[in-house]
Design a protein around this motif. Structure first.
Motif, mmCIF file in Angstrom:
data_model
loop_
_atom_site.group_PDB
_atom_site.id
_atom_site.type_symbol
_atom_site.label_atom_id
_atom_site.label_comp_id
_atom_site.label_asym_id
_atom_site.label_seq_id
_atom_site.Cartn_x
_atom_site.Cartn_y
_atom_site.Cartn_z
ATOM 1 N N UNK A 165 -25.494 52.243 19.427
ATOM 2 C CA UNK A 165 -26.963 52.292 19.329
ATOM 3 C C UNK A 165 -27.437 52.358 17.875
ATOM 4 N N UNK A 166 -26.731 53.125 17.045
ATOM 5 C CA UNK A 166 -27.224 53.280 15.663
ATOM 6 C C UNK A 166 -26.940 52.052 14.787
ATOM 7 N N UNK A 167 -26.297 51.025 15.349
ATOM 8 C CA UNK A 167 -26.087 49.778 14.575
ATOM 9 C C UNK A 167 -27.184 48.752 14.840
ATOM 10 N N UNK A 168 -28.193 49.132 15.616
ATOM 11 C CA UNK A 168 -29.160 48.119 16.058
ATOM 12 C C UNK A 168 -30.038 47.590 14.903
ATOM 13 N N UNK A 169 -30.347 48.442 13.926
ATOM 14 C CA UNK A 169 -31.170 47.953 12.798
ATOM 15 C C UNK A 169 -30.415 46.887 11.999
ATOM 16 N N UNK A 170 -29.126 47.155 11.808
ATOM 17 C CA UNK A 170 -28.260 46.188 11.113
ATOM 18 C C UNK A 170 -28.141 44.899 11.949
ATOM 19 N N UNK A 171 -28.049 45.064 13.263
ATOM 20 C CA UNK A 171 -27.954 43.896 14.152
ATOM 21 C C UNK A 171 -29.219 43.031 14.025
ATOM 22 N N UNK A 172 -30.384 43.647 13.904
ATOM 23 C CA UNK A 172 -31.627 42.880 13.736
ATOM 24 C C UNK A 172 -31.565 42.045 12.455
ATOM 25 N N UNK A 173 -31.076 42.659 11.371
ATOM 26 C CA UNK A 173 -30.975 41.912 10.103
ATOM 27 C C UNK A 173 -30.027 40.730 10.264
ATOM 28 N N UNK A 174 -28.937 40.956 10.999
ATOM 29 C CA UNK A 174 -27.979 39.852 11.203
ATOM 30 C C UNK A 174 -28.585 38.753 12.083
ATOM 31 N N UNK A 175 -29.408 39.132 13.071
ATOM 32 C CA UNK A 175 -30.076 38.117 13.904
ATOM 33 C C UNK A 175 -30.919 37.198 13.029
ATOM 34 N N UNK A 176 -31.600 37.789 12.052
ATOM 35 C CA UNK A 176 -32.482 36.998 11.186
ATOM 36 C C UNK A 176 -31.695 35.984 10.365
ATOM 37 N N UNK A 177 -30.413 36.288 10.120
ATOM 38 C CA UNK A 177 -29.568 35.352 9.351
ATOM 39 C C UNK A 177 -28.795 34.409 10.265
ATOM 40 N N UNK A 178 -29.056 34.473 11.575
ATOM 41 C CA UNK A 178 -28.288 33.630 12.514
ATOM 42 C C UNK A 178 -26.837 34.087 12.606
ATOM 43 N N UNK A 179 -26.565 35.319 12.195
ATOM 44 C CA UNK A 179 -25.199 35.823 12.126
ATOM 45 C C UNK A 179 -24.878 36.643 13.372
ATOM 46 N N UNK A 180 -24.795 35.964 14.519
ATOM 47 C CA UNK A 180 -24.403 36.643 15.754
ATOM 48 C C UNK A 180 -23.620 35.671 16.625
ATOM 49 N N UNK A 181 -22.511 36.138 17.163
ATOM 50 C CA UNK A 181 -21.682 35.278 18.014
ATOM 51 C C UNK A 181 -21.422 36.005 19.324
ATOM 52 N N UNK A 182 -22.234 35.801 20.399
ATOM 53 C CA UNK A 182 -23.525 35.131 20.274
ATOM 54 C C UNK A 182 -24.624 36.030 20.804
ATOM 55 N N UNK A 183 -24.230 37.238 21.227
ATOM 56 C CA UNK A 183 -25.216 38.224 21.644
ATOM 57 C C UNK A 183 -24.698 39.615 21.315
ATOM 58 N N UNK A 184 -25.527 40.420 20.653
ATOM 59 C CA UNK A 184 -25.173 41.833 20.488
ATOM 60 C C UNK A 184 -25.467 42.551 21.795
ATOM 61 N N UNK A 185 -24.530 43.393 22.211
ATOM 62 C CA UNK A 185 -24.768 44.235 23.386
ATOM 63 C C UNK A 185 -24.504 45.685 22.972
ATOM 64 N N UNK A 186 -25.451 46.546 23.296
ATOM 65 C CA UNK A 186 -25.325 47.958 22.921
ATOM 66 C C UNK A 186 -24.550 48.709 24.004
ATOM 67 N N UNK A 187 -23.491 49.411 23.570
ATOM 68 C CA UNK A 187 -22.770 50.294 24.475
ATOM 69 C C UNK A 187 -23.606 51.569 24.570
ATOM 70 N N UNK A 188 -24.282 51.746 25.682
ATOM 71 C CA UNK A 188 -25.282 52.805 25.767
ATOM 72 C C UNK A 188 -24.673 54.198 25.792
ATOM 73 N N UNK A 189 -23.336 54.279 25.997
ATOM 74 C CA UNK A 189 -22.684 55.593 25.903
ATOM 75 C C UNK A 189 -22.904 56.164 24.503
ATOM 76 N N UNK A 190 -23.075 55.287 23.513
ATOM 77 C CA UNK A 190 -23.232 55.738 22.125
ATOM 78 C C UNK A 190 -24.563 56.448 21.901
ATOM 79 N N UNK A 191 -25.509 56.271 22.812
ATOM 80 C CA UNK A 191 -26.796 56.970 22.679
ATOM 81 C C UNK A 191 -26.650 58.435 23.092
#
Ligand code: NAP
Ligand code: ZN
Ligand code: ZN
Length: 364
Positions: free
Chosen positions: A336-362
């Protein structure tokens, strides 16, 4: 804890449960830990402990108010899979312990022509989005799947095929249905040459689904680095969309194009690839308008259209189709705490091909 709500009959008392979530308080602020209220399940409600939630580019557009109208605090997330923990007295479809999924909508009027036809996404009253829509139960607005649990009317809860990897199934709830619905509506299948533009979360699902439907698929990408993957995902051909010569080879060749690009791009270069009576359907929803030249449409009697997610019955149909064809998303699991970084990577097209949050981490 409870809240009092006005109803047609007078007032009603709704019992509340506080749950942990992750969201943002302003367009410019990062996402952070929040606590939100969920209603205790009413007679027709299903309470789901969220196990995984996909990260859609729409979450980013909304969190940052790029489409305007975001109400804060905003808790995104509409690719939800989890386990049923409790159900209301009248729930027939689900019981505690079942797997269940929730996509982009949690309600609609259910009475208008569109709702009756299974097109709840186009409800005349406006569908109730999983996040950022008025919440008729609690009076504020809805909160999405970046949270421990969610309570949803059983009519908007989906069944998950048991043969699929659960985390990789989450993205089907938005990326899957948003591409399946127009591919089916425009009758993509054997004998059709189809173009998929933009290989992100939606685009990579579109390639897999269009192939399973029997079409010939050409991928258009701005990323040379995605060529091999595009083939692995099932593409018959791959085109670097920034290369004019490669693009020219497809002029007037395609029956149908699905455009899943999240940012500004020249739509005319793709319209020109359509055959007579071909259609380009936009599912990508960039922040700013995309100018269309009249002469990209007129000479070949081309159509330019849009499509919004899919109805509930169609979403179930898509999940069953994916179960049958063994289709899931290619995912990168994050905490969960990597989601802000994941948003930045989405903006760069840097995702293969979907981020999924392991909700246990919340919870930890
Ligand atoms: P994503 O994973 O970020 O993928 C977007 C892809 O677009 C990128 O991977 C990239 O593909 C391409 N792209 C990005 N910036 C570009 C640029 N400047 N020029 C050209 N291509 C660019 O996003 P997503 O989650 O799939 O969502 C895509 C869009 O669909 C978003 O706008 C989202 O809000 C929208 N959406 C709509 C619906 C609906 O109901 N209509 C539902 C869900 C999402 P390449 O590297 O291959 O070029
Ligand atoms: Zn989405
Ligand atoms: Zn309706």
């Amino acid at each position: 804890m409870e809240t009092v709500r006005p109803t047609a009959e007078g007032v009603t008392t709704v019992k509340l449960k506080e749950v942990r979530a992750f969201g943002t308080r302003a367009a410019e602020a990062p996402l952070e830990s929040l606590s939100i209220n969920r209603r205790k399940p009413a007679a027709h409600d299903v309470e789901i402990d969220i196990l995984y939630c996909g990260v859609c580019h729409s979450d980013l557009h909304t969190a940052r108010n790029e489409w305007h109208g975001t109400v804060y605090p905003c808790v995104p997330g509409h690719e939800i899979v989890g386990k049923v923990v409790s159900v209301g007295d009248h729930v027939k479809k689900f019981k505690a312990g079942d797997l269940a999924a929730v996509g982009c909508m949690v309600d609609s009027c259910r009475e208008c022509d569109y709702c009756k036809e299974g097109l709840e996404q186009y409800c005349e009253e406006g569908n109730t989005g999983t996040y950022n829509s008025p919440d008729s139960h609690l009076g504020s607005h809805t909160f999405g799947g970046y949270s421990e649990s969610i309570v949803v009317n059983e009519g908007f809860v989906l069944r998950v095929p048991e043969n699929l990897d659960l985390a990789a199934t989450a993205p089907l709830l938005c990326a899957g249905i948003t591409t399946y619905s127009p591919l089916k509506h425009w009758k993509v299948g054997p004998g059709k040459k189809v173009g998929i533009v933009g290989i992100g979360g939606l685009g990579h699902m579109a390639v897999k689904i269009a192939k399973a439907m029997g079409a010939n698929v050409t991928v258009f990408t701005t990323s040379q680095s995605k060529f091999e993957d595009a083939k692995r995902l099932g593409a018959d051909e791959v085109v670097l969309s920034t290369d004019k010569e490669q693009m020219n080879q497809f002029r007037g060749k395609l029956h149908f194009i699905l455009d899943a690009v999240s940012a500004q791009h020249n739509i005319n270069t793709y319209l020109n690839l359509l055959r007579v009576d071909g259609s380009l359907v936009l599912v990508g929803a960039p922040e700013h308008p995309l100018p269309v030249a009249a002469f990209s449409l007129i000479p070949y009697r081309r159509s330019f259209a849009g499509s919004l997610i899919g109805g509930i019955a169609e979403t179930q149909e898509m999940l069953d189709f994916c179960g049958k064809h063994n289709i899931v998303a290619d995912i990168e699991m994050i905490s969960m705490d990597q989601v802000n970084e994941a948003y930045e990577r989405l903006l760069k097209g840097d995702v293969k091909y979907r981020f999924v949050i392991d909700m246990a981490s919340l919870k930890t």
